[in-house]
Design a protein around this motif. Structure first.
Motif, PDB file in Angstrom:
ATOM      1  N   ASN A 129       0.826  -1.221  -0.040  1.00  0.00           N
ATOM      2  CA  ASN A 129      -0.173  -0.028  -0.118  1.00  0.00           C
ATOM      3  C   ASN A 129       0.865   1.361   0.008  1.00  0.00           C
ATOM      4  N   ILE A 130       0.153   2.245  -0.546  1.00  0.00           N
ATOM      5  CA  ILE A 130       0.856   3.554  -0.366  1.00  0.00           C
ATOM      6  C   ILE A 130       0.048   4.134   0.991  1.00  0.00           C
ATOM      7  N   VAL A 131       0.842   4.465   1.767  1.00  0.00           N
ATOM      8  CA  VAL A 131       0.152   4.549   3.226  1.00  0.00           C
ATOM      9  C   VAL A 131      -0.008   6.253   3.469  1.00  0.00           C
ATOM     10  N   VAL A 132      -1.286   6.537   3.684  1.00  0.00           N
ATOM     11  CA  VAL A 132      -1.392   8.083   3.804  1.00  0.00           C
ATOM     12  C   VAL A 132      -1.739   8.260   5.255  1.00  0.00           C
ATOM     13  N   VAL A 133      -1.054   9.243   5.769  1.00  0.00           N
ATOM     14  CA  VAL A 133      -1.150   9.398   7.280  1.00  0.00           C
ATOM     15  C   VAL A 133      -1.634  10.806   7.657  1.00  0.00           C
ATOM     16  N   ALA A 134      -2.498  10.887   8.658  1.00  0.00           N
ATOM     17  CA  ALA A 134      -3.018  12.251   9.240  1.00  0.00           C
ATOM     18  C   ALA A 134      -2.173  12.989   9.716  1.00  0.00           C
ATOM     19  N   GLY A 135      -1.557  14.307   9.331  1.00  0.00           N
ATOM     20  CA  GLY A 135      -0.547  14.866  10.097  1.00  0.00           C
ATOM     21  C   GLY A 135      -1.137  15.512  11.218  1.00  0.00           C
ATOM     22  N   PHE A 136      -0.294  16.441  12.090  1.00  0.00           N
ATOM     23  CA  PHE A 136      -0.831  17.271  13.204  1.00  0.00           C
ATOM     24  C   PHE A 136      -1.486  16.451  14.294  1.00  0.00           C
ATOM     25  N   GLN A 137      -1.623  15.249  14.496  1.00  0.00           N
ATOM     26  CA  GLN A 137      -2.186  14.727  15.302  1.00  0.00           C
ATOM     27  C   GLN A 137      -1.692  13.455  16.111  1.00  0.00           C
ATOM     28  N   GLY A 138      -1.974  13.024  17.423  1.00  0.00           N
ATOM     29  CA  GLY A 138      -1.701  11.829  18.057  1.00  0.00           C
ATOM     30  C   GLY A 138      -2.665  11.680  19.176  1.00  0.00           C
ATOM     31  N   LEU A 139      -1.990  10.546  20.170  1.00  0.00           N
ATOM     32  CA  LEU A 139      -2.888  10.205  21.058  1.00  0.00           C
ATOM     33  C   LEU A 139      -2.032  10.331  22.394  1.00  0.00           C
ATOM     34  N   ASN A 140      -2.588  10.586  23.407  1.00  0.00           N
ATOM     35  CA  ASN A 140      -2.197  10.932  24.814  1.00  0.00           C
ATOM     36  C   ASN A 140      -2.208   9.570  25.593  1.00  0.00           C
ATOM     37  N   LYS A 141      -1.554   9.791  27.027  1.00  0.00           N
ATOM     38  CA  LYS A 141      -1.782   8.504  27.811  1.00  0.00           C
ATOM     39  C   LYS A 141      -3.060   8.225  28.162  1.00  0.00           C
ATOM     40  N   TYR A 142      -3.937   9.241  27.988  1.00  0.00           N
ATOM     41  CA  TYR A 142      -5.367   8.852  28.574  1.00  0.00           C
ATOM     42  C   TYR A 142      -6.467   8.362  27.152  1.00  0.00           C
ATOM     43  N   ASP A 143      -5.535   8.357  26.027  1.00  0.00           N
ATOM     44  CA  ASP A 143      -6.368   7.836  24.657  1.00  0.00           C
ATOM     45  C   ASP A 143      -7.117   9.043  24.268  1.00  0.00           C
ATOM     46  N   ASP A 144      -6.578  10.076  24.320  1.00  0.00           N
ATOM     47  CA  ASP A 144      -7.390  11.134  23.906  1.00  0.00           C
ATOM     48  C   ASP A 144      -6.636  11.696  22.748  1.00  0.00           C
ATOM     49  N   VAL A 145      -7.392  12.032  21.544  1.00  0.00           N
ATOM     50  CA  VAL A 145      -6.686  12.886  20.483  1.00  0.00           C
ATOM     51  C   VAL A 145      -5.966  14.048  20.848  1.00  0.00           C
ATOM     52  N   THR A 146      -4.812  14.191  20.301  1.00  0.00           N
ATOM     53  CA  THR A 146      -4.048  15.567  20.642  1.00  0.00           C
ATOM     54  C   THR A 146      -3.764  16.229  19.215  1.00  0.00           C
ATOM     55  N   THR A 147      -3.505  17.503  19.114  1.00  0.00           N
ATOM     56  CA  THR A 147      -2.956  18.059  17.969  1.00  0.00           C
ATOM     57  C   THR A 147      -1.724  18.748  18.400  1.00  0.00           C
ATOM     58  N   LEU A 148      -0.730  18.935  17.595  1.00  0.00           N
ATOM     59  CA  LEU A 148       0.787  19.463  17.744  1.00  0.00           C
ATOM     60  C   LEU A 148       0.780  20.880  17.674  1.00  0.00           C
ATOM     61  N   GLY A 149       0.067  21.696  17.473  1.00  0.00           N
ATOM     62  CA  GLY A 149       0.198  23.219  17.187  1.00  0.00           C
ATOM     63  C   GLY A 149      -0.024  23.441  15.665  1.00  0.00           C
ATOM     64  N   ARG A 150      -0.288  24.698  15.310  1.00  0.00           N
ATOM     65  CA  ARG A 150      -0.577  24.902  14.030  1.00  0.00           C
ATOM     66  C   ARG A 150       0.675  24.756  13.165  1.00  0.00           C
ATOM     67  N   GLY A 151       0.362  24.219  11.992  1.00  0.00           N
ATOM     68  CA  GLY A 151       1.736  23.834  11.084  1.00  0.00           C
ATOM     69  C   GLY A 151       2.299  22.796  11.322  1.00  0.00           C
ATOM     70  N   GLY A 152       1.579  21.777  12.410  1.00  0.00           N
ATOM     71  CA  GLY A 152       2.213  20.783  12.985  1.00  0.00           C
ATOM     72  C   GLY A 152       2.333  19.359  12.186  1.00  0.00           C
ATOM     73  N   SER A 153       1.699  19.473  10.724  1.00  0.00           N
ATOM     74  CA  SER A 153       1.993  18.406   9.836  1.00  0.00           C
ATOM     75  C   SER A 153       3.341  18.224   9.593  1.00  0.00           C
ATOM     76  N   ASP A 154       3.967  19.316   9.249  1.00  0.00           N
ATOM     77  CA  ASP A 154       5.519  19.123   8.989  1.00  0.00           C
ATOM     78  C   ASP A 154       6.354  18.118  10.070  1.00  0.00           C
ATOM     79  N   THR A 155       6.064  18.340  11.293  1.00  0.00           N
ATOM     80  CA  THR A 155       6.669  17.688  12.377  1.00  0.00           C
ATOM     81  C   THR A 155       6.213  16.126  12.248  1.00  0.00           C
ATOM     82  N   SER A 156       4.812  15.989  12.016  1.00  0.00           N
ATOM     83  CA  SER A 156       4.477  14.526  11.851  1.00  0.00           C
ATOM     84  C   SER A 156       5.321  13.996  10.741  1.00  0.00           C
ATOM     85  N   ALA A 157       5.515  14.590   9.725  1.00  0.00           N
ATOM     86  CA  ALA A 157       6.327  13.888   8.525  1.00  0.00           C
ATOM     87  C   ALA A 157       7.711  13.647   9.010  1.00  0.00           C
ATOM     88  N   VAL A 158       8.361  14.787   9.689  1.00  0.00           N
ATOM     89  CA  VAL A 158       9.742  14.519  10.188  1.00  0.00           C
ATOM     90  C   VAL A 158       9.787  13.515  10.967  1.00  0.00           C
TER      91      VAL A 158
END
Ligand code: ADP
Ligand code: ASP
Ligand code: MG
Length: 404
Positions: A129-158
């Protein structure tokens, strides 16, 4: 076979035509025999629109719910892009941040990535597969969705490139590289072939939003070479890396940051410990301070002025009011009329006269300087926001020659 991470920002996936354009770029890369992991941002202005929707309902919504809302933008992009890839006859699998293995801390709205396991990404790649990942987001220790701050998809890629030891990390955007100033604002801006992590980190932190500063910080830490290039024109972009070939240019970039507030505390007692009390408390409240200016004491009083980001100004004033710093003092906050203009370049450390040249350019443009700060590789001035674009152009023209 190489592993290539390709990130596409909001403007690159803004509408159906642009999504198909991205699908063509990634499938071409895949067809050459590479494994491809794609990271995408929310389409066009989606994130801003979602913020507006939230404000209509509750302007002081909790940060947790804001992250739940904002992460939806990227979910739309990944599924649409996966569909576009399928339409071109290739296999694709879209993954949300948590599915891709992004663990973050719990600072909603500005979460830091702690780990990317990438197991599911590897599994999907093994299924061709070509894998397509949502930038800018993750999960914390409470299993809640978090975001990385504006422009955060660059950081997801790196982060994916670092975790998976990718061979290339390409950040596709709507300009064809990193320029000596925002090419949309400064007609004479020059494209850089290469730039060091340190210079790019300063430029990004001081307002060049072409790369998010945390992504550059992470790239430096894990030695990921970033290539910034356009999704619309196929020309070589800019490489961001540790060492670059020597250039004669002293100044590598001029930036504007309009997200600045200036706060003055006028008439604090001129005794030891005041600065500690103020900045200690602000630090404890997680409020980042930038430029600080203290006046010489007179009649037992002095003034302290500092800058912070606009989003922090209200809270900073509240903290200061609660400090009981003395009698008859006043607190002034300007969070609409100031902006910071900076010049960045590793060479300036060893060259005298850079500050003077910047001040001369501002003087010739009749622009008043309110505050100044310097470090080894940058000089920043605080000025009226309405003159900021003129200031960037004037300073840029003083330093960057017409031909590189
Ligand atoms: P994306 O949606 O792809 O993440 P951004 O809007 O975050 O794109 O960043 C790209 C924009 O950054 C460009 O359109 C450009 O106007 C702006 N920009 C600011 N400073 C610079 C610079 N020094 N070099 C290139 N682009 C810059
Ligand atoms: N969609 C998010 C934003 O607009 C993340 C990103 O674009 O990188 O800030
Ligand atoms: Mg961006």
């Amino acid at each position: 076979m190489a592993l290539i991470v390709q990130k596409f920002g909001g403007s690159s996936v803004a509408n159906a035509e642009r999504v198909m354009n991205v699908a063509r770029i990634v499938t071409e890369t895949y067809a050459k025999g590479n494994d491809v992991v794609v990271v995408v941002s929310a389409q066009g202005d989606t994130t801003d629109d979602l913020i507006e929707k939230a404000k209509e309902i509750n302007p002081s919504a909790s940060k947790r719910e804001m992250d739940m809302l904002l992460s939806a933008g990227e979910q739309i992009s990944i599924s649409l892009l996966a569909m576009a890839i399928e339409k071109l006859g290739f296999k694709a699998c879209s993954l949300l941040g948590w599915q891709a293995g992004f663990s973050t801390n719990s600072v909603y709205g500005a979460a830091r990535i702690k780990k990317v396991t990438a197991e599911r990404i590897r599994l999907e790649l093994s299924k061709k597969n070509i894998v397509v990942v949502a930038g800018f987001q993750g999960l914390n220790k409470y299993d809640d969705v978090t975001t990385l701050g504006r422009g955060g998809s660059d950081t997801s890629a790196v982060a994916i490139a670092a975790a998976m030891h990718a061979d290339r990390c390409q950040i596709y955007t709507d300009v064809d590289g990193v320029y000596t100033a925002d090419p949309r604002k400064v007609p004479g801006a020059v494209k850089l072939d290469e730039i060091t992590y340190d210079e790019m980190l300063e430029l990004a932190t001081l307002g060049a939003q072409v790369l998010n500063n945390r992504s550059v910080e992470m790239a430096k830490k894990y030695n990921v070479v970033i290539e910034v290039l356009s999704s619309l024109t196929r020309v070589p972009g800019t490489l961001v890396k540790e060492a670059v070939k020597m250039e004669k240019m002293l100044v590598r970039g001029v930036t504007k940051d309009a997200n600045v507030a200036r706060i003055s505390i006028i008439g604090v007692p001129n005794v030891p410990g005041i600065a500690y009390k103020i900045f200690g408390k602000l630090a404890a409240e997680n409020i980042n301070i930038d430029i600080i200016l203290q006046s010489v004491g007179r009649d037992g009083k002095k003034d302290i002025t500092f800058t912070t980001s606009r989003d922090n100004s209200e809270q900073a004033v509240k903290v200061l009011k609660g400090l009981e710093l003395g009698e008859n003092l006043s607190i002034e906050c300007d969070d609409t009329n100031v902006a910071k203009v900076s010049v960045v370049g590793a060479g300036m450390e060893t060259h005298p006269g850079v500050a003077a040249k910047m001040f001369e350019a501002l003087f010739e443009a009749d622009i008043n300087i309110q505050m100044i700060s310097t470090s080894e590789i940058k000089i920043s001035v605080l000025i009226d926001a309405e003159h900021a674009d003129d200031a960037v152009r004037a300073v840029h023209d003083a330093f960057i020659p017409d031909e590189k």
